[in-house]
Design a protein around this motif. Sequence first.
Motif, PDB file in Angstrom:
ATOM      1  N   UNK A   1       0.831  -1.207   0.000  1.00 10.36           N
ATOM      2  CA  UNK A   1       0.000   0.000   0.000  1.00 10.36           C
ATOM      3  C   UNK A   1       0.866   1.258   0.000  1.00 10.36           C
ATOM      4  N   UNK A   2       1.927   1.255   0.799  1.00  7.05           N
ATOM      5  CA  UNK A   2       2.812   2.426   0.843  1.00  7.05           C
ATOM      6  C   UNK A   2       3.479   2.657  -0.512  1.00  7.05           C
ATOM      7  N   UNK A   3       3.924   1.588  -1.151  1.00 10.76           N
ATOM      8  CA  UNK A   3       4.542   1.729  -2.471  1.00 10.76           C
ATOM      9  C   UNK A   3       3.564   2.352  -3.469  1.00 10.76           C
ATOM     10  N   UNK A   4       2.312   1.878  -3.446  1.00 17.59           N
ATOM     11  CA  UNK A   4       1.336   2.383  -4.421  1.00 17.59           C
ATOM     12  C   UNK A   4       0.947   3.822  -4.136  1.00 17.59           C
ATOM     13  N   UNK A   5       0.849   4.185  -2.859  1.00 13.76           N
ATOM     14  CA  UNK A   5       0.558   5.581  -2.527  1.00 13.76           C
ATOM     15  C   UNK A   5       1.698   6.472  -3.016  1.00 13.76           C
ATOM     16  N   UNK A   6       2.937   6.018  -2.850  1.00  9.86           N
ATOM     17  CA  UNK A   6       4.079   6.782  -3.344  1.00  9.86           C
ATOM     18  C   UNK A   6       4.054   6.920  -4.866  1.00  9.86           C
ATOM     19  N   UNK A   7       3.495   5.912  -5.557  1.00 10.87           N
ATOM     20  CA  UNK A   7       3.394   5.945  -7.010  1.00 10.87           C
ATOM     21  C   UNK A   7       2.237   6.820  -7.489  1.00 10.87           C
ATOM     22  N   UNK A   8       1.388   7.267  -6.571  1.00 15.18           N
ATOM     23  CA  UNK A   8       0.298   8.151  -6.937  1.00 15.18           C
ATOM     24  C   UNK A   8      -1.079   7.526  -6.909  1.00 15.18           C
ATOM     25  N   UNK A   9      -1.176   6.231  -6.565  1.00 17.60           N
ATOM     26  CA  UNK A   9      -2.486   5.605  -6.434  1.00 17.60           C
ATOM     27  C   UNK A   9      -3.115   6.044  -5.117  1.00 17.60           C
ATOM     28  N   UNK A  10      -4.450   6.015  -5.069  1.00 19.54           N
ATOM     29  CA  UNK A  10      -5.126   6.573  -3.905  1.00 19.54           C
ATOM     30  C   UNK A  10      -6.331   5.719  -3.522  1.00 19.54           C
ATOM     31  N   UNK A  11      -7.060   6.207  -2.539  1.00 19.59           N
ATOM     32  CA  UNK A  11      -8.256   5.525  -2.065  1.00 19.59           C
ATOM     33  C   UNK A  11      -8.197   5.354  -0.554  1.00 19.59           C
ATOM     34  N   UNK A  12      -9.345   5.408   0.120  1.00 20.21           N
ATOM     35  CA  UNK A  12      -9.340   5.379   1.593  1.00 20.21           C
ATOM     36  C   UNK A  12      -8.785   4.090   2.188  1.00 20.21           C
ATOM     37  N   UNK A  13      -9.096   2.946   1.588  1.00 19.79           N
ATOM     38  CA  UNK A  13      -8.586   1.689   2.128  1.00 19.79           C
ATOM     39  C   UNK A  13      -7.084   1.584   1.894  1.00 19.79           C
TER      40      UNK A  13
END
Length: 211
Positions: free
Chosen positions: A77-89
């Motif tokens: 999840x941290x990797x994807x948030x750093x890549x710009x993906x989002x969403x509350x979960x």
Amino acid sequence: MTGWSDRGRTRAGAASGHDVRMWLTLEKSGIRNQRRDLGVDHLRDPHPDLPARQSLVLTSAHTLLPEAGVEGLPGLARQEVEQGLSGPVREAMARCEDSSPAIELLRDDLVLRLSGGRSGLAAAVVVVDQVHLRRLVRGVVPTIIATRNLLWYGFYRHDDDPHAETIESLRRLHDTWRQRPGERSSLEEQMRRVAVEAVGEDPNDLLDAVV
């Protein structure tokens, strides 16, 4: 090159720094297996030196299969948030420690959202089907590889599988593809049409879903 095009490799709105050309583990192994078993030389991983793509959506579904753990989900999840993906979960998962008891609850919520309200193994199978059907239609990987990936989950399927007819149609086409090399291009077109009936002509990549 049959069953594969540049369609779907890049996508408007894709996360910054996120490369959809990175194949999943099952896709990379599928290429190796097809080349070994059938000698299909035109099927090649375009980036064999890149690691397999890791995905929070797909890995979350996999953790509902037997003998799978959830400890690695916050890191994904941290990797994807750093890549710009989002969403509350996804963002809540990224804030979790690897041993947090909240991980399983967030995982269940994510899979519930993407499977139409299902839970457990039935939900996991629906999510992985949606992932691979959409990648088949989008042309991210060769058609026969996406089809083979869908068939790989056969052991986990259940009686009320919403994709049962789709998977059975793909299984028949896959078996014919193996037996009739001269018809493979036509058979791959049929596979794609079957997938389009299930997920539409222009589906989003579920791996990048806002969840």
